[in-house]
Design an enzyme around this catalytic site. Structure first.
Site, PDB file in Angstrom:
ATOM      1  N   ASP A 104       0.873  -1.183   0.000  1.00  0.00           N
ATOM      2  CA  ASP A 104       0.000   0.000   0.000  1.00  0.00           C
ATOM      3  C   ASP A 104       0.904   1.225   0.000  1.00  0.00           C
ATOM      4  OD1 ASP A 104      -2.179   1.994   0.705  1.00  0.00           O
ATOM      5  OD2 ASP A 104      -3.326   0.135   0.779  1.00  0.00           O
ATOM      6  N   GLU A 114     -10.294   3.079  -7.597  1.00  0.00           N
ATOM      7  CA  GLU A 114     -10.882   2.917  -8.937  1.00  0.00           C
ATOM      8  C   GLU A 114     -10.625   4.187  -9.752  1.00  0.00           C
ATOM      9  OE1 GLU A 114     -11.771   0.219 -10.076  1.00  0.00           O
ATOM     10  OE2 GLU A 114     -13.639   0.207 -11.186  1.00  0.00           O
ATOM     11  N   LYS A 160      -4.199   3.510 -11.213  1.00  0.00           N
ATOM     12  CA  LYS A 160      -3.982   2.132 -11.665  1.00  0.00           C
ATOM     13  C   LYS A 160      -2.812   2.068 -12.646  1.00  0.00           C
ATOM     14  CE  LYS A 160      -8.582   0.215 -10.707  1.00  0.00           C
ATOM     15  NZ  LYS A 160      -8.343  -0.542  -9.479  1.00  0.00           N
ATOM     16  N   SER A 185     -13.828  -2.979 -10.964  1.00  0.00           N
ATOM     17  CA  SER A 185     -15.190  -3.457 -11.220  1.00  0.00           C
ATOM     18  C   SER A 185     -15.861  -2.693 -12.348  1.00  0.00           C
ATOM     19  CB  SER A 185     -16.054  -3.420  -9.960  1.00  0.00           C
ATOM     20  OG  SER A 185     -15.600  -2.501  -9.044  1.00  0.00           O
ATOM     21  N   HIS A 221     -11.691 -10.406 -11.201  1.00  0.00           N
ATOM     22  CA  HIS A 221     -12.667  -9.596 -10.471  1.00  0.00           C
ATOM     23  C   HIS A 221     -13.294 -10.393  -9.341  1.00  0.00           C
ATOM     24  CE1 HIS A 221     -16.772  -7.385 -10.508  1.00  0.00           C
ATOM     25  NE2 HIS A 221     -15.948  -6.797  -9.689  1.00  0.00           N
ATOM     26  N   ASN A 233     -22.065  -7.666 -12.606  1.00  0.00           N
ATOM     27  CA  ASN A 233     -22.561  -6.317 -12.315  1.00  0.00           C
ATOM     28  C   ASN A 233     -23.498  -5.818 -13.408  1.00  0.00           C
ATOM     29  OD1 ASN A 233     -21.287  -6.175  -9.892  1.00  0.00           O
ATOM     30  ND2 ASN A 233     -19.499  -5.068 -10.647  1.00  0.00           N
TER      31      ASN A 233
HETATM   32  P1  NAD Z   1     -10.334   0.688  -0.866  1.00  0.00           P
HETATM   33  O1  NAD Z   1     -10.450   2.157  -0.967  1.00  0.00           O
HETATM   34  O2  NAD Z   1     -10.838  -0.006   0.343  1.00  0.00           O
HETATM   35  O3  NAD Z   1      -8.806   0.277  -1.012  1.00  0.00           O
HETATM   36  C1  NAD Z   1      -7.909   0.830  -1.928  1.00  0.00           C
HETATM   37  C2  NAD Z   1      -6.520   0.769  -1.314  1.00  0.00           C
HETATM   38  O4  NAD Z   1      -5.578   1.122  -2.295  1.00  0.00           O
HETATM   39  C3  NAD Z   1      -6.344   1.723  -0.140  1.00  0.00           C
HETATM   40  O5  NAD Z   1      -5.825   1.028   0.967  1.00  0.00           O
HETATM   41  C4  NAD Z   1      -5.329   2.736  -0.667  1.00  0.00           C
HETATM   42  O6  NAD Z   1      -4.482   3.244   0.345  1.00  0.00           O
HETATM   43  C5  NAD Z   1      -4.577   1.895  -1.672  1.00  0.00           C
HETATM   44  N1  NAD Z   1      -3.894   2.705  -2.671  1.00  0.00           N
HETATM   45  C6  NAD Z   1      -4.357   3.765  -3.354  1.00  0.00           C
HETATM   46  N2  NAD Z   1      -3.394   4.257  -4.178  1.00  0.00           N
HETATM   47  C7  NAD Z   1      -2.327   3.466  -4.024  1.00  0.00           C
HETATM   48  C8  NAD Z   1      -1.037   3.455  -4.622  1.00  0.00           C
HETATM   49  N3  NAD Z   1      -0.674   4.366  -5.507  1.00  0.00           N
HETATM   50  N4  NAD Z   1      -0.160   2.496  -4.243  1.00  0.00           N
HETATM   51  C9  NAD Z   1      -0.530   1.580  -3.319  1.00  0.00           C
HETATM   52  N5  NAD Z   1      -1.737   1.555  -2.732  1.00  0.00           N
HETATM   53  C10 NAD Z   1      -2.622   2.491  -3.080  1.00  0.00           C
HETATM   54  O7  NAD Z   1     -10.995   0.118  -2.172  1.00  0.00           O
HETATM   55  P2  NAD Z   1     -11.604  -1.344  -2.444  1.00  0.00           P
HETATM   56  O8  NAD Z   1     -13.044  -1.339  -2.142  1.00  0.00           O
HETATM   57  O9  NAD Z   1     -10.724  -2.347  -1.814  1.00  0.00           O
HETATM   58  O10 NAD Z   1     -11.477  -1.428  -4.033  1.00  0.00           O
HETATM   59  C11 NAD Z   1     -10.254  -1.626  -4.667  1.00  0.00           C
HETATM   60  C12 NAD Z   1     -10.484  -2.015  -6.118  1.00  0.00           C
HETATM   61  O11 NAD Z   1     -11.305  -3.170  -6.164  1.00  0.00           O
HETATM   62  C13 NAD Z   1     -11.188  -0.982  -6.962  1.00  0.00           C
HETATM   63  O12 NAD Z   1     -10.673  -1.047  -8.270  1.00  0.00           O
HETATM   64  C14 NAD Z   1     -12.631  -1.430  -6.952  1.00  0.00           C
HETATM   65  O13 NAD Z   1     -13.345  -1.016  -8.086  1.00  0.00           O
HETATM   66  C15 NAD Z   1     -12.443  -2.920  -6.980  1.00  0.00           C
HETATM   67  N6  NAD Z   1     -13.578  -3.692  -6.451  1.00  0.00           N
HETATM   68  C16 NAD Z   1     -14.241  -3.293  -5.348  1.00  0.00           C
HETATM   69  C17 NAD Z   1     -15.289  -4.056  -4.871  1.00  0.00           C
HETATM   70  C18 NAD Z   1     -16.018  -3.649  -3.629  1.00  0.00           C
HETATM   71  O14 NAD Z   1     -17.088  -4.211  -3.362  1.00  0.00           O
HETATM   72  N7  NAD Z   1     -15.505  -2.739  -2.847  1.00  0.00           N
HETATM   73  C19 NAD Z   1     -15.666  -5.232  -5.536  1.00  0.00           C
HETATM   74  C20 NAD Z   1     -14.948  -5.625  -6.662  1.00  0.00           C
HETATM   75  C21 NAD Z   1     -13.909  -4.845  -7.105  1.00  0.00           C
END
Ligand code: NAD
Length: 731
Positions: free
Chosen positions: A357, A416, A421, A443, A464, A514
């Site tokens: 992270d 996201e 990314k 997602s 995913h 989705n």
């Molecule tokens: P989240 O906000 O809980 O976690 C994201 C993490 O990424 C955070 O801990 C943040 O500090 C870290 N981060 C951000 N920039 C960074 C960087 N440059 N280097 C390293 N770490 C970094 O988000 P989430 O809900 O875990 O979602 C993450 C991904 O998964 C997204 O792409 C989201 O679309 C996808 N997703 C989410 C869900 C859901 O239900 N939440 C389901 C499927 C997919």
């Protein structure tokens, strides 16, 4: 083919050992059953044989009935499938009853030969129904073994006497968790429940079985239900206590299944009606109810999707033919909710994980999430201290990308945001081996666009997960335009390692799950806007077997996420965007600060502890409930077709390439009415002609989103049905 081996020893013990060649697990076929019966006949007819041990030549006893056989039995029975099934089931009863009576005089109950089941490991379904017919069940002390009757999970019930025997052995209450929930337990717990008689060290199993056979007396062979004066534990239905049990059970089953799962109801009927008559008549009643369930299209659809096709996908039905791509070291970027969950499931499956992270504290927090899950497991006695240390020891939390060296797969789960990314993709690719695969857990963002940030787009793929990662069984694997076969194989092998079910889809907006769930949620909110009573919307969904009504589902996933997705979709689609009326509801709710469960306020009200209460009555101020309410079927059709038509469109557009993945993915991904076997199976149950007709009516009243896709129209009048004709493409 010989499934059962027969041998005798100098002490007059016949051993029937189940050991199907070239299979790791025994499963019962009709041929196998005939062999078992022939061996029992031999043993009973041979004066030199004093008793019989039924065991297995493998480390487990049996995984159950070969469910393909049930499907075939039905197909092969010609114009009278119910008769074919009934005769087949009664022949199973005869064999098992022969074991149970073991040649004893039916009047004096004397002179039978003792038959013991010796279970070295797992014994499921018919693998427990056979032992239940034996006079004693002895299991090896093998905590990894699972014993139980899981039939209900695939839409049937134990139909080889297991239902009748267990209910008579434990009483309706005692048997309920095993029959109605398909509860599986390790030998010691199953013994405590009274299902098996003894648990002994594995290396003493056969010796103890033999000892028991040699010491058994006539009375030891008589089952309680064959003895004079038998009374069902807990009371038969006409006994006051039994009456209470059955009334309660009936209400409980209807509450839990909403009346859409035929097997649970049929099972209860078999137990209730069976309890009123002698044992052999009860078996006949059980057989009739079992036929009734097998003849219900729901049971074949559930068996097909939740057993046969799910297993085929897990075994790699759509895996490209390339070498083993098992993951040894995984990098996870982003230790938020998803990243932490992915790190946990991978480490739990024995994979080394580097969890990255932006801040060390965030990375540590991600590992802490895994610790929380393990602690919960320890409290429930499922995880040992050593196991916890081992799993946590595999997760290295860090901010240092250099730690990714040697990773053969990286999954990013950062914010996201395409820019973030792209940045982490480049940073990770600089640190990982040339041949490593890079995956994104996005997602909503197209995989092919994100792949532009990669130096090796053929090694870039979507993996995913669904939230919460440790609980959800489905993983969607998304092929971008340039994704190569090795990346797909890697993703599939990884999903297999973490014991989830994969589907492989092509890259398109919202992929598959989705894409289908959003129209369901939207249709629910549309109805609220139109003035349909929210309770009608929610209950209509539940009465169709959806685990959550659409409004509850939005509360769980949050309304601000809905608003965010709506804005992005509108921006991407421009004039083609057709959900403006839904947005009215979403944005109004967001403006009220009612974001769903996380703010303890959404379409539902919540108490201070976050427990969901009733539907929020304030909604009616903005969206008053209309005087005239639609009928239930119309509401259900709107909710179900919203999902199913989207699934058909996904298939038509080539996002889905295999109809099996469409059905399995729908049930495991978003809980599409499991009793139906999935959206494609459901459409087949309705029949294409009726489905198209309904779509035409819905289109005329509610708009073009209900227009029947050409693929569905083409299925009208075709005998094979929509599913079968598409399946031949997939096979
Ligand atoms: P989240 O906000 O809980 O976690 C994201 C993490 O990424 C955070 O801990 C943040 O500090 C870290 N981060 C951000 N920039 C960074 C960087 N440059 N280097 C390293 N770490 C970094 O988000 P989430 O809900 O875990 O979602 C993450 C991904 O998964 C997204 O792409 C989201 O679309 C996808 N997703 C989410 C869900 C859901 O239900 N939440 C389901 C499927 C997919």
């Amino acid at each position: 083919m010989t499934d059962f081996h027969y041998s005798t020893d100098a002490d007059g013990i016949a051993t029937i050992s189940w050991d199907i060649p070239n299979k790791s697990m025994n499963v019962l076929s009709m041929e196998g059953l005939a062999e078992l019966e022939a061996h029992i006949d031999t043993a009973l007819g041979d004066d030199a044989v004093k008793g019989v041990i039924i065991t297995s030549g493998k480390s487990d006893f049996a995984g159950g009935m070969d469910l393909n056989v049930i499907a075939k039995m039905k197909e092969m029975a010609g114009d009278q499938p119910e008769k074919g099934l009934f005769d087949g089931i009664m022949s199973m009863h005869r064999t098992l009853r022969k074991i149970e009576r073991a040649g004893m005089d039916p009047k004096t109950l004397k002179g039978g030969k003792p038959i013991v089941a010796a279970l070295p490991g797992t014994a499921l379904g018919i693998g427990l129904e056979i032992p239940l017919a034996c006079h004693r069940i002895i299991a090896a002390d093998n905590p990894k073994a699972k014993i139980g009757l899981p039939e209900i999970m695939v839409g049937i019930f134990p139909g080889a006497g297991g239902t009748t025997r267990l209910a008579r052995k434990l009483g309706a209450m005692g048997a309920a968790p095993f029959l109605l929930e398909g509860k599986l337990s390790e030998p010691k717990k199953v013994k405590a429940a009274g299902i098996i008689d003894e648990v002994v060290p594995g290396d003493e199993l056969l010796a103890r079985a033999k000892e028991w056979v040699l010491g058994a007396k006539d009375a030891d062979l008589v089952k309680p239900w064959d003895a004079k004066g038998y009374k069902m534990p807990g009371g038969a239905p006409y006994h006051p206590a039994g009456f209470m049990t059955f009334v309660g059970a009936s209400a409980m089953i209807n509450g839990k299944t909403q009346g859409v799962y035929p097997a649970a109801k049929a099972l209860l009927s078999a137990v209730y009606e069976g309890a009123l008559v002698p044992f052999d008549t009860a078996l006949k009643i059980e057989a009739r109810w079992f036929v009734n369930v097998l003849m219900n299209p729901s049971s074949s659809a559930m068996i097909r999707s939740l057993f046969i096709n799910k297993e085929a996908l897990e075994k790699g039905a759509n895996r490209p033919k390339v070498e083993d791509e098992k993951v040894a070291k995984l990098g996870v970027l982003g230790a938020g909710m998803m990243g932490a969950g992915i790190a946990y499931v991978a480490a739990n499956a024995g994979i080394e994980v580097v969890l990255i992270d932006a801040e060390q504290a965030a990375a540590e927090k991600g590992r802490g999430y895994a610790e929380g899950i393990l602690d919960k497991g320890m409290k429930r006695g499922k995880v040992s201290e050593a196991k916890k240390a081992e799993v946590l020891g595999r997760i290295t939390p860090t901010t240092d990308y250099a730690a990714l060296s040697g990773c053969d797969l990286v999954i990013e789960a950062v914010f996201e945001d395409p820019r973030v990314k792209a940045e982490v993709t480049a940073k990770a690719e600089a640190a990982i081996p040339e041949n490593a695969i890079f995956a994104t857990n996005t997602s909503t963002l197209p995989i092919s666009d994100l792949a532009k940030a990669s130096a090796r787009p053929e090694q870039f793929i979507g993996i995913h997960f669904f939230s919460p990662v440790d609980k959800m069984l489905l993983v969607e694997i998304i092929r971008g335009q340039q994704t190569g076969d090795r990346a797909v194989a890697k993703a599939l092998d990884f999903v297999r390692q973490i014991r989830k079910t994969p589907i492989v889809v092509n890259d398109a907006r919202f992929f598959y799950a989705n894409r289908c769930i959003i129209p369901y949620i939207n249709e629910g909110m549309r109805m609220v806007r139109e003035g349909v009573a929210p309770a009608l919307v929610e209950n209509a969904a539940k009465l169709m077997g959806m685990p959550l009504g659409p409004l509850q589902l939005v509360d769980e996933t949050s309304l601000d996420l809905g608003a965010k997705i709506a804005k992005a979709t509108r921006a991407a689609m421009g004039d083609a965007y057709a959900d403006g009326d839904v947005d009215e509801v979403v944005f109004w709710m967001v403006a009220q600060g009612r974001l769903g469960r996380k703010t303890q306020a959404g379409f539902y009200s919540y108490d201070e502890k976050g427990k969901r209460q009733g539907l929020w009555d304030g909604l009616a101020q903005q969206f008053p409930t209309a005087e005239d309410q639609p009928d239930l079927i119309e509401v259900q059709h709107r909710l179900m077709f919203a999902q199913a038509l989207e699934a058909v469109r996904a298939l038509e557009e080539g996002v889905l390439t295999d109809i099996r993945e469409g059905d399995v993915g729908a049930i495991l991904g978003w809980g599409f009415a499991p009793w139906s076997g999935g959206p494609f199976s459901w459409l087949d149950m309705l029949g294409a002609a009726y489905a198209v007709d309904t779509c035409d009516r819905l289109t005329a009243r509610f708009g073009t989103r209900f227009e029947a896709p050409q693929l569905l129209r083409d299925a009208v009048g075709k005998e094979a049905g929509f599913y079968a004709s598409r399946l031949s493409n997939a096979a």
